[in-house]
Design an enzyme around this catalytic site. Structure first.
Site, PDB file in Angstrom:
ATOM      1  N   ASN A  17       0.839  -1.210   0.000  1.00 40.95           N
ATOM      2  CA  ASN A  17       0.000   0.000   0.000  1.00 40.95           C
ATOM      3  C   ASN A  17       0.867   1.249   0.000  1.00 40.95           C
ATOM      4  OD1 ASN A  17      -3.096  -0.429   0.205  1.00 40.95           O
ATOM      5  ND2 ASN A  17      -2.215  -2.066   1.461  1.00 40.95           N
ATOM      6  N   HIS A 118      -8.406  -1.272   5.841  1.00 36.85           N
ATOM      7  CA  HIS A 118      -8.706  -2.589   6.406  1.00 36.85           C
ATOM      8  C   HIS A 118      -9.332  -3.463   5.318  1.00 36.85           C
ATOM      9  CE1 HIS A 118      -9.528  -5.499   9.523  1.00 36.85           C
ATOM     10  NE2 HIS A 118     -10.715  -5.668   8.980  1.00 36.85           N
ATOM     11  N   GLU A 183      -7.398  -2.565  -2.818  1.00 34.64           N
ATOM     12  CA  GLU A 183      -6.951  -1.788  -1.649  1.00 34.64           C
ATOM     13  C   GLU A 183      -6.118  -0.589  -2.094  1.00 34.64           C
ATOM     14  OE1 GLU A 183      -5.114  -3.572   1.723  1.00 34.64           O
ATOM     15  OE2 GLU A 183      -6.086  -5.488   1.423  1.00 34.64           O
TER      16      GLU A 183
HETATM   17  C1  GRF Z   1      -3.327  -4.931   3.790  1.00 35.74           C
HETATM   18  O1  GRF Z   1      -4.152  -6.020   3.480  1.00 35.74           O
HETATM   19  C2  GRF Z   1      -4.086  -3.925   4.620  1.00 35.74           C
HETATM   20  O2  GRF Z   1      -5.432  -3.842   4.299  1.00 35.74           O
HETATM   21  C3  GRF Z   1      -3.929  -4.485   6.022  1.00 35.74           C
HETATM   22  O3  GRF Z   1      -2.610  -4.991   6.039  1.00 35.74           O
HETATM   23  C4  GRF Z   1      -2.198  -5.331   4.724  1.00 35.74           C
HETATM   24  C5  GRF Z   1      -0.937  -4.577   4.451  1.00 35.74           C
HETATM   25  O4  GRF Z   1      -0.370  -4.920   3.219  1.00 35.74           O
HETATM   26  N1  GRF Z   1      -4.206  -3.483   7.018  1.00 35.74           N
HETATM   27  P1  GRF Z   1       0.866  -4.127   2.659  1.00 35.74           P
HETATM   28  O5  GRF Z   1       1.964  -4.197   3.708  1.00 35.74           O
HETATM   29  O6  GRF Z   1       0.453  -2.716   2.388  1.00 35.74           O
HETATM   30  O7  GRF Z   1       1.263  -4.847   1.417  1.00 35.74           O
END
Ligand code: GRF
Length: 200
Positions: A17, A118, A183
């Site tokens: 992310n 989330h 996401e």
């Molecule tokens: C994601 O699925 C987010 O929704 C959750 O933790 C994960 C983090 O993934 N809170 P990344 O480290 O951003 O790849």
């Protein structure tokens, strides 16, 4: 020239992310914003390497160093966390796979600034393994939610939500993998919304 909104990212893991948000700034999908730091509680977290490669300052506050007789010293840890965050003077604080719950001191210190993503359609399935929880409940649709961070776990007001169909035969792994691009897009869109509202 408009002053860039100062963003920091708190993350504990691989940081996809974070990468998506950082790339969105680099390719001008998100404008007038700058990620001024990445803070992690996890030594060796991939997100720290990703940030270094992008020349974004990193701050490791190793939560393992805040253990006394096996008990996590949250108050001591959060004192350092607050000082570190404050030194970066953020306008927005993005949690992106940050695996520690933020205590009320941290939240009170940075009012209306902390948001989280989330991987479920909150209020359904807060907490860990949200995708697994959705599968176990036999849901046909899941998704992700960007929300304000409050003291309650994954309880704050929603900013943006996006849905994804669960497919026959989906496992926790396949569902998580299919959800991830959604996401990224949803987090970027939510930040875009906030950047617009911060300007007005
Ligand atoms: C994601 O699925 C987010 O929704 C959750 O933790 C994960 C983090 O993934 N809170 P990344 O480290 O951003 O790849």
């Amino acid at each position: 020239m408009a002053v860039d909104t100062r963003i920091i990212v708190l993350a504990s893991g691989r940081g996809s992310n974070f990468c998506a948000l950082s790339d969105a700034i680099s390719n001008h999908t998100l404008t007038n914003a700058k990620i001024v730091g990445v803070v992690s509680n996890k030594k060796g977290a991939l997100v720290l390497k990703e940030a270094e490669q992008r020349n974004i300052p990193t701050h490791l506050i190793d939560s393992k160093n805040f253990s006394l007789n096996g008990i996590f010293q949250r108050t001591e840890y959060e004192k350092v966390l607050i000082t570190t965050i404050a030194s970066l003077q953020p306008d927005l604080i993005l949690l992106a796979g940050y695996l520690l719950v933020l205590g009320k001191e941290v939240i009170a210190h940075f009012p209306n600034k902390i948001i989280n993503i989330h991987p479920s359609l909150l209020p359904k399935f807060p907490g860990l393994h949200a995708q697994r929880q959705a599968l176990e409940k036999g849901e046909k649709v899941t998704g992700c939610t960007v929300h304000w961070v409050t003291e309650g776990l994954d309880e704050g007001a929603m900013i943006l939500q996006a849905k994804l169909k669960i497919l026959e035969g989906d496992t926790e792994a396949t569902l998580s993998e299919r959800l991830l691009p959604l996401e990224h897009a949803t987090y970027i869109a939510a930040v875009q919304l906030l950047l617009h509202s911060l300007k007005h």
